[in-house]
Scaffold this motif. Structure first.
Motif, mmCIF file in Angstrom:
data_model
loop_
_atom_site.group_PDB
_atom_site.id
_atom_site.type_symbol
_atom_site.label_atom_id
_atom_site.label_comp_id
_atom_site.label_asym_id
_atom_site.label_seq_id
_atom_site.Cartn_x
_atom_site.Cartn_y
_atom_site.Cartn_z
ATOM 1 N N LYS A 45 2.661 -4.749 -9.212
ATOM 2 C CA LYS A 45 3.265 -5.466 -10.341
ATOM 3 C C LYS A 45 4.764 -5.648 -10.133
ATOM 4 C CE LYS A 45 3.575 -5.344 -15.372
ATOM 5 N NZ LYS A 45 4.729 -4.775 -16.013
ATOM 6 N N ASP A 46 5.442 -4.590 -9.661
ATOM 7 C CA ASP A 46 6.882 -4.666 -9.408
ATOM 8 C C ASP A 46 7.204 -5.732 -8.348
ATOM 9 O OD1 ASP A 46 7.308 -2.666 -11.248
ATOM 10 O OD2 ASP A 46 7.563 -1.079 -9.740
ATOM 11 N N ILE A 47 6.393 -5.782 -7.294
ATOM 12 C CA ILE A 47 6.613 -6.777 -6.230
ATOM 13 C C ILE A 47 6.438 -8.178 -6.790
ATOM 14 C CG2 ILE A 47 5.693 -7.711 -4.067
ATOM 15 C CD1 ILE A 47 4.955 -4.741 -3.338
ATOM 16 N N ARG A 48 5.349 -8.400 -7.515
ATOM 17 C CA ARG A 48 5.060 -9.731 -8.056
ATOM 18 C C ARG A 48 6.126 -10.206 -9.035
ATOM 19 N NH1 ARG A 48 -0.111 -11.249 -6.631
ATOM 20 N NH2 ARG A 48 -1.405 -9.554 -5.861
ATOM 21 N N GLU A 49 6.736 -9.300 -9.775
ATOM 22 C CA GLU A 49 7.741 -9.667 -10.765
ATOM 23 C C GLU A 49 9.168 -9.655 -10.210
ATOM 24 O OE1 GLU A 49 7.025 -6.954 -13.985
ATOM 25 O OE2 GLU A 49 5.229 -8.044 -14.654
ATOM 26 N N SER A 50 9.320 -9.319 -8.937
ATOM 27 C CA SER A 50 10.660 -9.253 -8.344
ATOM 28 C C SER A 50 11.225 -10.665 -8.117
ATOM 29 C CB SER A 50 10.613 -8.495 -7.016
ATOM 30 O OG SER A 50 9.980 -9.282 -6.023
ATOM 31 N N LYS A 57 7.419 -11.485 -0.915
ATOM 32 C CA LYS A 57 6.407 -10.866 -1.783
ATOM 33 C C LYS A 57 5.073 -10.745 -1.060
ATOM 34 C CE LYS A 57 8.258 -12.563 -6.189
ATOM 35 N NZ LYS A 57 7.965 -13.376 -7.387
ATOM 36 N N ASP A 58 4.652 -11.835 -0.403
ATOM 37 C CA ASP A 58 3.379 -11.823 0.322
ATOM 38 C C ASP A 58 3.368 -10.737 1.390
ATOM 39 O OD1 ASP A 58 2.362 -13.870 -1.215
ATOM 40 O OD2 ASP A 58 2.724 -15.442 0.293
ATOM 41 N N GLN A 59 4.466 -10.605 2.116
ATOM 42 C CA GLN A 59 4.545 -9.604 3.180
ATOM 43 C C GLN A 59 4.453 -8.196 2.598
ATOM 44 O OE1 GLN A 59 7.879 -9.970 5.837
ATOM 45 N NE2 GLN A 59 7.542 -7.948 6.733
ATOM 46 N N GLU A 60 5.193 -7.939 1.519
ATOM 47 C CA GLU A 60 5.155 -6.617 0.902
ATOM 48 C C GLU A 60 3.790 -6.307 0.303
ATOM 49 O OE1 GLU A 60 8.373 -5.443 -1.659
ATOM 50 O OE2 GLU A 60 9.833 -6.549 -0.442
ATOM 51 N N LEU A 61 3.145 -7.305 -0.310
ATOM 52 C CA LEU A 61 1.812 -7.092 -0.874
ATOM 53 C C LEU A 61 0.788 -6.825 0.224
ATOM 54 C CD1 LEU A 61 1.848 -9.787 -3.686
ATOM 55 C CD2 LEU A 61 1.785 -7.294 -4.004
ATOM 56 N N ASN A 62 0.891 -7.559 1.336
ATOM 57 C CA ASN A 62 -0.018 -7.327 2.463
ATOM 58 C C ASN A 62 0.140 -5.909 2.996
ATOM 59 O OD1 ASN A 62 -1.222 -9.848 2.389
ATOM 60 N ND2 ASN A 62 0.204 -10.740 3.855
ATOM 61 N N GLU A 63 1.389 -5.443 3.099
ATOM 62 C CA GLU A 63 1.633 -4.083 3.576
ATOM 63 C C GLU A 63 1.103 -3.054 2.582
ATOM 64 O OE1 GLU A 63 5.840 -3.842 4.367
ATOM 65 O OE2 GLU A 63 5.708 -5.305 6.001
ATOM 66 N N LEU A 64 1.302 -3.312 1.286
ATOM 67 C CA LEU A 64 0.840 -2.394 0.255
ATOM 68 C C LEU A 64 -0.672 -2.224 0.291
ATOM 69 C CD1 LEU A 64 1.344 -0.682 -2.333
ATOM 70 C CD2 LEU A 64 1.126 -2.824 -3.631
ATOM 71 N N TRP A 65 -1.391 -3.320 0.414
ATOM 72 C CA TRP A 65 -2.854 -3.279 0.339
ATOM 73 C C TRP A 65 -3.532 -3.185 1.702
ATOM 74 C CZ3 TRP A 65 -4.021 -1.573 -4.053
ATOM 75 C CH2 TRP A 65 -3.332 -1.950 -5.192
ATOM 76 N N GLU A 66 -2.750 -3.072 2.775
ATOM 77 C CA GLU A 66 -3.323 -2.902 4.112
ATOM 78 C C GLU A 66 -4.203 -1.655 4.123
ATOM 79 O OE1 GLU A 66 -1.492 -3.344 8.474
ATOM 80 O OE2 GLU A 66 -0.594 -1.764 7.279
#
Length: 124
Positions: A45-50, A57-66
């Motif tokens: 949520k924090d990444i998406r709202e940043s 955002k896509d890169q950070e989300l991919n890393e988070l959910w890897e």
């Protein structure tokens, strides 16, 4: 019906999906990281709202959910084929055993991009 990893999401799932007469059902096994799912959802949520760019955002989300990937499936797919599929650590199918709706069996070994490397029976 699912069985969850402690403080994480499902690792074993019995599933049934039906839409417009197409059915997919079976049994799946997932890999999950050893992180706390509640904390991961807050981070998502924090990444998406940043105020970061969509690319960041896509890169950070991919890393988070890897590591959140389906590793195995056994069931019947929407084409009516009974299938056992084993996937690599990135969730890419690598081995498929199929008995199609015409009762014709086959086994396929795939590369990381989904290209069939070897097939039994071999194509003529």
């Amino acid at each position: 019906m699912t069985f969850d990893q402690y403080k994480q999401d499902q690792v074993v799932q019995m599933e049934h999906y039906e839409e417009n007469g197409k059915k997919n059902y079976g049994f799946s096994i997932y890999d999950r990281p050893n992180s706390n799912l509640r904390e991961d959802i807050i981070r998502d949520k924090d990444i998406r709202e940043s105020n970061k760019s969509e690319e960041e955002k896509d890169q950070e989300l991919n890393e988070l959910w890897e590591g959140n990937v389906r590793r195995a499936f056994m069931g019947k797919n929407v084409d009516g084929d009974v299938i056992v599929q084993l996937s690599d650590s990135k969730g890419q199918p690598r081995i498929r055993m199929v008995v199609d709706q015409s009762d014709i069996p086959r086994m396929e070994f795939l590369d990381g991009d989904g290209k069939v490397l070897y097939k039994l029976p071999p194509e003529e």
